[in-house]
Design an enzyme around this catalytic site. Structure first.
Site, PDB file in Angstrom:
ATOM      1  N   GLY A 415      38.137  43.837  51.268  1.00  0.00           N
ATOM      2  CA  GLY A 415      38.628  42.533  51.710  1.00  0.00           C
ATOM      3  C   GLY A 415      38.111  42.186  53.080  1.00  0.00           C
ATOM      4  N   PRO A 416      38.323  40.958  53.506  1.00  0.00           N
ATOM      5  CG  PRO A 416      39.193  38.806  53.782  1.00  0.00           C
ATOM      6  CD  PRO A 416      38.994  39.872  52.753  1.00  0.00           C
ATOM      7  CB  SER A 738      28.574  30.569  44.538  1.00  0.00           C
ATOM      8  OG  SER A 738      28.362  30.715  45.928  1.00  0.00           O
ATOM      9  CE  LYS A 781      32.499  31.645  46.508  1.00  0.00           C
ATOM     10  NZ  LYS A 781      31.590  31.523  45.354  1.00  0.00           N
TER      11      LYS A 781
END
Length: 832
Positions: A415-416, A738, A781
């Site tokens: 994860g970030p 994307s 996103k």
């Protein structure tokens, strides 16, 4: 060969008799002073002193003294008297005492014969040998205890023809056996010389014999006396000595003597060999013992404290639950230290190695807490959200409770930054009642940091895994392998490959550290790796990890995290814990949306710290604080808003579309700008784009050109106009499929002149057939779009399932459009 006792030197013939009288007087005095000088118990237990040759030639008066035909007999139990030989005898029997007393008063001559059986106490006629020796009593000594000791010298061999009387002592008729003279016989002379040599060798091999015995042998010139002297001193039994005395021929007697001497020499050599071997072994043992005692004394003198340390180490070792091979290595190391001086370089190497072995928690485990309700409560208290991870931990505890034992899973949180991956590991350790340790792997480029250095190197240390186990004193901690995706690489070593053994449940029960030089069981350790980008983890390593995705936080989650954790923490850190002032949810929302752009909460934490510092200053200066912080206070403290959602409205013009991107720090929005210019239909791409992104732009351009009329565009524009696609923030590399529908929408907007709807973002991959394909990172996103004020999102219909996993409360106010074709994208995105 020779007995032990007083030593008498050989004196030349001319003076020997003078010395003899002196010797007799001294010996008599010794006997009178100490009756134990000779062995007591009668002639049957007699042992004689060293044989003393008084005169090799017979006494000058001996031949003149006539030997009578009848003589008193003196039976001897333990020896045979030979002519010319002098021996002392302790007389014990009453008959023998009377016989020697009467003889000493007359001519001092007595017949000496050996008993056939030495065990007979009172011998009769049949118990005596037929051949004996006539002897002269040189000295008779009365002992204080009533015993009698005589010194006698053999004269001639005799044959006992008849026993005349037995009372009061034996008296017999005898016949003197004359010795034949042998002259000029070379063989006989050689025999005599051999007898001397053999006897000398035996003397040299017998440590109990006086060294003067060899001198005596060398000075004997009379062959007959030499043979009798050596025969008398043989270690052979009485029967063999009697056989020598019986032989009439002197040469034959010499031959027999040589045979006995050969046998005795062999025995002496064997005895000496065995004695020397035994002495050598004994000497070595004594030497080793002596040296060990000296070494111990030296060690005590030089390193008393050192020995005390070693004793303490041995005492600690007794409490360790060591495998046999580990205990054996430890004891060998202690033995090495005992032989070393503390000042030697190797001493510290061995000592540090043993110290590590003592510090490691071999087979020492903390007891897990299987209370699932308590574990859930702890996890919920420490971290808001993260339901998927919490469920996985509770599942692990449930299986562990039911099964009792299982190999720990190797979890990996992806994860970030700033979303609490590392702190979550600490909460997990608290929830299951285990110790916690963190190993930072970021920038690690040396395999030895994992496996350890070989202890022979200067500055060698164990690897970080073993160091961490040593630190927490438990073999089943929760170990966080932080930033596993940022392990460095080197052309010689590969740390990520070294982690393969650590993170493989089938191998880590025998993890080998180069410094420890022993296998250590890591199978009970709960490893939790953290990473930002899964793509940067080596494939073989990634295959061993159980991946759990952690997406960024929604604004609503960040508000709850700030209220529960960040604000109280910052108040306490700035000394404002007792001073109550509130920060409303709306104010927190303003800080989050206008002053931060992140998936985690680190930047939010820093902004709250700025507010707390301002409040602390106000409290010190004014003495009091406002009850709450307003939006105006936020702008006053933090300045004007750094981020604004108005950009998506003011920047709206034909050829500009908003895309959604995923980065290792979370989701983000992406502007794609398209500008047409006069030219020949060329396509130019700028903005630090990767190959995949360039190919997506080319695909979008080709599809639009092929379907221009169908889409209501002039096909000639594609031949007369050049298209330039640019994505801002050119310093940041960008890649991935994307942005396909976003670039296609931007190109369509530029060629058609139709603007893209405001507050609209999109993500999806395109094909030349006009299809829209799904992409990843949807949650990040979508949350980025929510933070940025986006109201509508277009994506592939296959990504609908990803949106449904997001808490509806976090994405309230966003309309989702799920499409299958690129035509549907343009219909939704472009204004009429």
């Amino acid at each position: 060969m020779y007995g032990s006792g007083t030593k008498v030197d050989i004196v030349p013939d001319s003076s020997l008799l003078k010395v003899w009288d002196v010797f007799i007087d001294k010996m008599t005095d010794s006997m009178n002073m100490d009756q134990n000088f000779y062995l007591q118990g009668g002639e049957e237990e007699m042992e004689f002193m060293p044989i003393i040759p008084i005169n090799e030639e017979e006494d000058p008066n001996a031949d003149a003294q006539e030997i009578p035909e009848e003589l008193p007999l003196l039976p001897l139990r333990n020896t045979v008297l030979f002519p010319g030989v002098v021996i002392p005898i302790t007389v014990g029997r009453d008959k023998s005492i009377k016989a020697v007393t009467d003889a000493y008063k007359t001519d001092k001559l007595v017949g000496v014969v050996a008993q056939k059986d030495s065990n007979v106490e009172e011998p009769g006629m049949a118990d005596l040998e037929a051949i004996g020796t006539v002897a002269k009593i040189i000295k008779l000594i009365k002992m204080p205890d009533g015993g009698t000791t005589i010194i006698i010298q053999g004269r001639k061999r005799i044959l006992i023809e008849q026993i005349i009387t037995e009372d009061p002592y034996f008296k017999a008729r005898i016949k003197v056996l004359e010795e034949e003279k042998i002259k000029g016989d070379v063989d006989f002379e050689a025999m005599v010389s051999s007898i001397k040599d053999l006897a000398s060798q035996i003397v040299s091999l017998s440590p109990n014999l006086p060294s003067e015995a060899a001198i005596i042998l060398k000075n004997i010139e009379n062959p007959s006396f030499l043979i009798h002297f050596v025969s008398s001193n043989l270690s052979s039994d009485i029967k063999q000595k009697q056989e020598l005395l019986v032989i009439n021929n002197l040469k034959s007697r010499a031959e027999k003597l040589m045979q006995l001497l050969q046998t005795e020499l062999q025995y002496a050599e064997l005895k000496t060999k065995l004695t020397n071997k035994t002495r050598a072994e004994l000497d070595k043992q004594q030497r080793d013992y002596f040296l060990q005692q000296q070494l111990k004394a030296i060690k005590d003198e030089l390193g008393g404290e050192n020995m005390a340390e070693l004793k303490d180490m041995l005492k600690k070792a007794e409490t360790k639950k060591w495998p046999d091979n580990t205990r054996e290595m430890f004891l060998k190391g202690i033995e090495k230290l005992e032989r070393m001086h503390p000042s030697t370089p190797d001493y510290s190497v061995v000592y540090n190695h043993l110290d590590l072995m003592l510090d490691l928690p071999w087979n020492e485990y903390t007891e897990d807490s299987y209370d699932l309700k308590k574990a859930r409560k702890i996890l919920d208290h420490d971290h808001y959200g993260m339901g998927k991870i919490k469920e996985r931990i509770l599942e692990y505890l449930a299986v562990l409770k039911l099964k009792g034992d299982m190999k720990s899973p190797i979890l990996c949180f992806i994860g970030p930054p700033g979303i609490g991956k590392t702190s979550l590991g600490k909460s997990i350790a608290s929830a299951i009642n285990r110790k916690y340790v963190r190993v930072s792997l970021g920038g690690l480029h040396d395999e030895s940091e994992i496996r350890g250095h070989r202890k022979t190197y200067i500055g060698a240390m164990p690897g970080r895994i073993i160091q961490s186990i040593r630190k927490v004193k438990s073999s089943n901690p929760v170990m966080i392998l932080d930033e596993i995706d940022k392990i460095g690489t080197h052309h010689q070593t590969d740390p990520s490959s070294a982690l393969l053994e650590v993170l493989d449940p089938e191998q880590n029960n025998t993890f080998y550290d180069n410094y420890l030089e022993l296998e250590y069981d890591l199978s009970k350790v709960l490893f939790i790796a953290t990473a930002n980008d899964l793509a940067n983890i080596q494939p073989a390593l990634r295959d061993r990890l159980e991946i759990i995705d952690l997406s960024g936080y929604a604004i609503e989650e960040k508000i709850e995290i700030a209220k529960r954790h960040l604000v109280p923490k910052q108040k306490d850190m700035h000394g404002l814990g007792k001073d109550s002032f509130k920060i409303a949810d709306a104010v927190l929302a303003k800080i989050i949306s206008e002053y931060t752009r992140e998936s985690g909460v680190r930047e939010l934490d820093r902004q709250l710290a700025s507010i707390m510092r301002y409040q602390a200053k106000e409290l010190v200066v004014k003495g009091k604080l406002k009850a709450s912080i307003s939006n105006g206070d936020v702008e006053k403290i933090l300045g004007k808003p750094r981020y604004s959602n108005e950009i998506y409205k003011t920047a709206n013009m034909p050829g500009v579309a908003v895309g959604l991107a995923w980065t290792y720090v979370g989701g983000d929005i992406l502007f794609i700008e398209t500008q047409l210019s006069e030219g020949k239909g060329d396509l130019k791409l700028t903005g630090n784009l990767g190959n995949v992104m360039k190919e997506s732009a080319t695909t979008a351009y080709t599809w639009l050109e092929a379907n221009a009329r169908k889409l209501g565009m002039d096909p000639e524009l594609f031949k007369k106009k050049n298209a330039h696609i640019h994505i801002p923030e050119g310093a940041v590399p960008k890649d991935g499929p994307s942005a396909g529908i976003t670039m296609m929408t931007a190109l369509a907007s530029a060629y058609s002149g139709r603007k893209v709807k405001s507050y609209l973002a999109m993500t999806g991959e395109i094909t030349l057939r006009g299809q829209v394909l799904p992409v990843g990172g949807i949650k990040e996103k979508v949350l980025a779009a929510k933070r940025s004020g986006i109201r509508e999102i277009i994506m592939c219909w296959q990504n609908q399932k990803d949106v449904e996993e997001i808490n509806p409360e976090f994405i309230k106010g966003i309309d989702f459009h799920y499409v299958k074709t690129m035509q549907q994208v343009l219909d939704l995105a472009l204004r009429a």
